[in-house]
Each structure stands twice: as structure tokens, then as C-alpha cells.
Design an enzyme around this catalytic site. Structure first.
Site, short mmCIF file in Angstrom:
data_model
loop_
_atom_site.label_atom_id
_atom_site.label_comp_id
_atom_site.label_asym_id
_atom_site.label_seq_id
_atom_site.Cartn_x
_atom_site.Cartn_y
_atom_site.Cartn_z
NE ARG A 1 -5.12 -7.23 -2.40
CZ ARG A 1 -4.10 -7.48 -1.57
NH1 ARG A 1 -3.38 -8.59 -1.72
NH2 ARG A 1 -3.82 -6.64 -0.60
CB CYS B 1 2.36 -4.17 -0.97
SG CYS B 1 3.07 -4.25 0.69
#
Length: 282
Positions: free
Chosen positions: A179, A239
């Protein structure tokens, strides 16, 4: 008490009946995990544990997932849960280290010093055959809770834009490498893939041992340095939505880092806007 922000399952078992101890089940899961934190709590939790829902203890006006509420809201929520000043708080979750560090960080940023994460969480507690109880959150008398928000521990989008341009604070991303590089799509719709300019990547799972406990301070320091960090300089963690960033914040705290910030909006904010720069690749 330990001078570290974690406690062992044995420590908790030995102190479970202490009158000023509050145990919190801070479990929360992503939809794709297929787990129901509320049901798991009802089916079995550490005796006396209070359920803490990070979606409920949040700021719904932000438009972002479970962002930190205003101090007076946090104080009111804790008072109603029977959590007050002068208590020792131990937080756990169902995975060991996923959402419990987020709850730990929320208390820390609201001025609570005696708050700890259960090393290995419910996974380790249950594996050791320790007692569980079922049913809802126990009723506790309301207590006064004083929230003193430490604004220096927070980073907003303007701060992070500045960090990416002047390098004054290092950015450390807890998301999986795929990601971070943009090779894998984000789990939330409408998010661009990639990372913030100049950010470093250390997937939060790398801080854990195979049994779900946290690695020792020396091992974590090596991981942070290998990821590119200078531990003598400030770090802002990020995050997907501000949850697993707190795992890195916990590990950095244990590793002796100072000047730590957490970007509460995280990729849910940065990746969902058009006025932010997104980088792909390593």
C-alpha cells in the site's frame, strides 16, 4: 509500576483485583477482517474489562474515521464509563497489537500517564488459559476525569505538508509495503495509492514476535534505523486512519525516541484529497 508502557499477562493477573486498576478492551477491526469486536467482547473478555469503542469515542464532525474528540467530550465519555483520575489503565485488544495502542495513545495525549498496553493482548491471555467472563460492560460509578490535551503530540494536515517540504519532522508510515508503494489499492474507497513525499515505511506487524508480543527495545530500534529513521530527531507516525500508527508510536516510545507526533487524519485524509502530493514506488 513498570517504567515501560506495556505490562505482561502475568502482571495483569497478579493485579486484576486491585481497586484502582481499570482494564479496557479496546478491540476494533477493519471490515475486511470479518470480525465483530462488540460480539467478541460479549462472548468473552478479561474479567471486569470495560469495552472502549474508538468509533464512539471520536469526533463525528471531522468527516474522517475515529479522529480524536475534543477534551471535554473525551472527559464526558470516560466519566460515564467509570474511568477517572488517579487510576491505572491497562488496554488490550483481540489481536495483541492493533487497536489497543490507539486507545493507549488517546489516554496519553489526554494527559494520562498511568496507562499501559497488555503485551500480547487477548490472544496471549486466552492462550495461557487465564479467566474470561462474558456479558456486557460492567456498571461502574461515574468518576471525575480530567482531560488535558497535549497538542504537541498531534499532527494535522498542514503540519504534515510542512514536514514533507522542510524535513523538520520525519514521517513514518505503518501501512503494509504494497500500500505504501502504491502496488496495492487502499481498503477505503476514493483513496489514492502511494505515500507522502519523503515518508519512510515500517509495517506495524514487523514490531511483533510470532506469539503476538512486542519485540524488545533493541530489536525495535534496529528496525526503525533500518527503515531510515534518525531516532534523535522528531517523528510523526501515520497509517490508514490513525490506528496502527499508534503501534509505531508505542514502539518508538519504548525505543527511547522523543518528540513524537501522530497524524490523526492519516491516509484517510491525505489520500482522499486532491491538494496533497502522492508518491508511488519505494
Amino acid at each position: 509500576m513498570t517504567d515501560q508502557p506495556i505490562v505482561s499477562t502475568q502482571w495483569l493477573a497478579d493485579h486484576l483485583s486491585s481497586p484502582d486498576l481499570v482494564v479496557i478492551d479496546g478491540s476494533w477491526y477493519l471490515p475486511q477482517m470479518g470480525r465483530d469486536a462488540a460480539k467478541e467482547y460479549l462472548d468473552g473478555h478479561i474479567p471486569g474489562a470495560i469495552r472502549f469503542d474508538i468509533d464512539d469515542v471520536s469526533d463525528p464532525s471531522s468527516g474522517l474515521p475515529h479522529t480524536l474528540p475534543q477534551p471535554h467530550v473525551f472527559s464526558s465519555k470516560m466519566r460515564k464509563l467509570g474511568i477517572g483520575d488517579g487510576q491505572t489503565i491497562v488496554v488490550y485488544d483481540g489481536m495483541g497489537y492493533f487497536s489497543a495502542p490507539r486507545v493507549w495513545w488517546m489516554f496519553r495525549v489526554m494527559g494520562v500517564s498511568d496507562v499501559y498496553v497488555l503485551d500480547g493482548g487477548m490472544k496471549k491471555w486466552a492462550a495461557e488459559g487465564r479467566p474470561l467472563e462474558d456479558g456486557g460492560t460492567p456498571l461502574r460509578p461515574e468518576r471525575h476525569f480530567t482531560a488535558r490535551l497535549d497538542y504537541s503530540a498531534l499532527a494535522d494536515i498542514d503540519d504534515v505538508k510542512r514536514f514533507t517540504s522542510d524535513g523538520s519532522v520525519q514521517i513514518l508510515d505503518a501501512r503494509p509495503a504494497e500500500r505504501f508503494t502504491g502496488q496495492a489499492p487502499e481498503p477505503r474507497e476514493g483513496m489514492r495509492s502511494g505515500h507522502m513525499p519523503g515518508a519512510f515505511n515500517l509495517p506495524f506487524m514487523k514490531l511483533m514476535n510470532e506469539d503476538g508480543t512486542l519485540k524488545d527495545a533493541a530489536s525495535m530500534r534496529e528496525l526503525f534505523i533500518e527503515a531510515g529513521l534518525d531516532l534523535d530527531k522528531p517523528v510523526a507516525t501515520t497509517c490508514g486512519s490513525g490506528v496502527t500508527a499508534a503501534v509505531l508510536t508505542l514502539g518508538l516510545t519504548i525505543s527511547g525516541a522523543r518528540g513524537l507526533k501522530l497524524y490523526d487524519g492519516s491516509w484517510s485524509e491525505w489520500g482522499g484529497r486532491e491538494d496533497t502530493e502522492v508518491v508511488t514506488g519505494n
